[in-house]
Design a protein around this motif. Structure first.
Motif, short mmCIF file in Angstrom:
data_model
loop_
_atom_site.label_atom_id
_atom_site.label_comp_id
_atom_site.label_asym_id
_atom_site.label_seq_id
_atom_site.Cartn_x
_atom_site.Cartn_y
_atom_site.Cartn_z
N LYS A 89 0.85 -1.18 0.00
CA LYS A 89 0.00 0.00 0.00
C LYS A 89 0.90 1.25 0.00
O LYS A 89 1.91 1.29 0.68
CB LYS A 89 -0.86 -0.05 1.27
N GLY A 121 -1.66 7.78 -1.91
CA GLY A 121 -2.21 8.15 -3.23
C GLY A 121 -2.77 6.94 -3.96
O GLY A 121 -2.89 5.84 -3.40
N ASP A 122 -3.15 7.16 -5.22
CA ASP A 122 -3.79 6.11 -6.00
C ASP A 122 -2.77 5.13 -6.59
O ASP A 122 -1.61 5.46 -6.72
CB ASP A 122 -4.56 6.75 -7.16
N ASN A 142 -2.12 3.16 -10.04
CA ASN A 142 -2.54 3.00 -11.44
C ASN A 142 -2.13 1.62 -11.91
O ASN A 142 -0.98 1.24 -11.79
CB ASN A 142 -1.87 4.06 -12.33
#
Ligand code: CTP
Length: 404
Positions: A292, A295-296, A298
């Motif tokens: 983890k 932020g995201d 992709n």
């Protein structure tokens, strides 16, 4: 009895043996068949339409324009599980051999997608004439079954060969054909893909879908029941089969399913692709668990190979290719596009908008789209019943293209 539940079109032509046909209809009905009778003008000289409609409990059809619409020949040809032409005169035999179509009976014969059984009836000299022999050979080469003529007294008063088989013998012939011993897909190798595919992101995560493989397994079993030797390429699911006619190859990813399918397809005469192959897979598979981060994340996805399209490209005459389409909108239009773009012979459309249809359910509701534009809808049925209906249609398709 094995004739039970079969839809039979009985075609009657001009021969003295036609007088035996009300008895034949009776026996067929007693055996559990649903019978529709088509007669030629000449047959009407030997047997009355009234007798036949009374015993068959349906109107007797004689001309192409009988009934509410002109295309009853096509409807009957599609409806029937078997067409029996008894008695078949020398004249009608010649028409069947030559593809002539000047009456309803000949039109139904040409439209029929089911097995056709011919019980010839004529005088011995006509029967042994080289022209008749050539016509018999020709109709046999179209995959029709000839019910052997009997020896005995003929209408001419002579004794010899050429009598129509007795109604009891015709029933015996049909029973043995439809009995469990005769499997219409015997000798056929079939490939079935089923289940989901899992596309790994890392050692503990994957992209997948809700497919259980139940529909594909039901189809593999239905094909095996009809005599096919089935290779089932099965994605990750807990569903399984122990049918002795099925060899299962377990795979996980779309690539593995593609490789397994390509390896066996050359030796198959039939492929039914039911698998819900993931259209995309992660472009990179991480060898370690992705941690983890802030932020995201992709995830870049890349296309999986389309197995159905790939098989459609290398398909040769004699191979039947069936695909599935699961659609949520513009169902018929999208399914039709898939049929053409993937070069399939049939697409089974199921819509997620139908209650009880699709992933995980034990029931399904499908429409079969055929290459000739025909669309065959079915009501909500168990997946086993749907598999049976698809298998019947495959058998009809293979008879129509003379590949069985
Ligand atoms: N199929 C396949 N290989 C793929 C994708 C689909 O063999 N990589 C087959 C399925 O088994 C099914 C048919 O193609 O028989 C249609 O699958 P579907 O997912 O409905 O269609 P797609 O072609 O993937 O198109 P879309 O997802 O855009 O509807």
């Amino acid at each position: 009895m094995s004739i039970k539940g079969k839809k039979i079109v009985l075609g009657i032509t001009g021969s003295i043996a036609a007088y035996k046909t009300p008895h034949l209809v009776r026996l067929l009905i007693k055996a559990g068949a649903d019978v529709r009778v088509v007669i030629t003008d000449a047959a009407a000289h030997f047997v009355s339409a009234l007798s036949l409609s009374t015993v068959s409990k349906h109107p007797v059809l004689a001309s192409v324009s009988d009934g509410a619409n002109w295309n009853n020949h096509v409807e009957l040809g599609l409806w029937a599980d078997a067409m029996v032409i008894a008695p078949c005169s020398a004249n009608t035999l010649a028409k069947l051999a030559g593809g002539l179509c000047d009456n309803l009976l000949a039109a139904v014969y040409l439209s029929a997608r089911c097995p056709v059984f011919i019980a010839p009836a004529m005088d011995e000299d006509m029967w042994i004439h080289p022209a008749t022999k050539a016509n018999i050979a020709k109709v046999k080469s179209y995959n029709n079954k000839i019910i052997p003529v009997a020896h005995g007294e003929l209408a001419s008063g002579l004794v010899g060969e050429g009598r129509m088989a007795e109604p009891e013998d015709i029933i015996k012939y049909l029973s043995s054909y439809f009995s469990d011993d005769h499997k219409p897909l015997a000798g056929i190798n079939a490939l079935v893909t089923a289940g989901p595919t899992f596309e790994r992101i890392d050692p503990v995560r994957f992209i997948g879908n809700f497919s259980t493989g139940k529909m594909g397994i039901a189809i593999a079993e239905a094909l095996a029941e009809k005599g096919a030797l089935v290779t089932l390429v099965l994605g990750p699911t807990h569903e399984q089969t122990s049918h002795k006619g099925i060899t299962t190859i377990k795979v996980e990813t779309g690539d593995e399913m593609y490789n397994a399918s390509m390896a066996v397809f050359n030796d198959c005469q039939l492929a039914v692709l039911t698998a819900a192959v993931a259209d995309y897979k992660p472009a990179m598979r991480s060898e370690v668990k992705i941690k983890k981060q802030d932020g995201d994340l992709n995830l870049l996805l890349t296309k999986n190979k389309d197995i159905l399209a790939a098989l459609g490209k290398i398909k040769v005459p004699g191979q039947t290719l069936v695909g599935f389409a699961l659609e949520t909108n513009n169902e018929l239009e999208n399914a039709q596009l898939k049929l053409e773009s993937k070069n399939a012979d049939m697409i089974v459309l199921n819509s997620l908008s139908d209650t009880g249809a699709g992933f995980g359910h034990d029931t399904n509701k499908v429409i079969l789209l055929m290459r000739n534009g025909e669309k065959i809808p079915f009501p909500l049925m168990t997946k086993k019943e749907v598999a049976g209906a698809i298998t019947e249609q495959i058998i009809k398709l293979r008879y129509a293209t003379e590949t069985v």
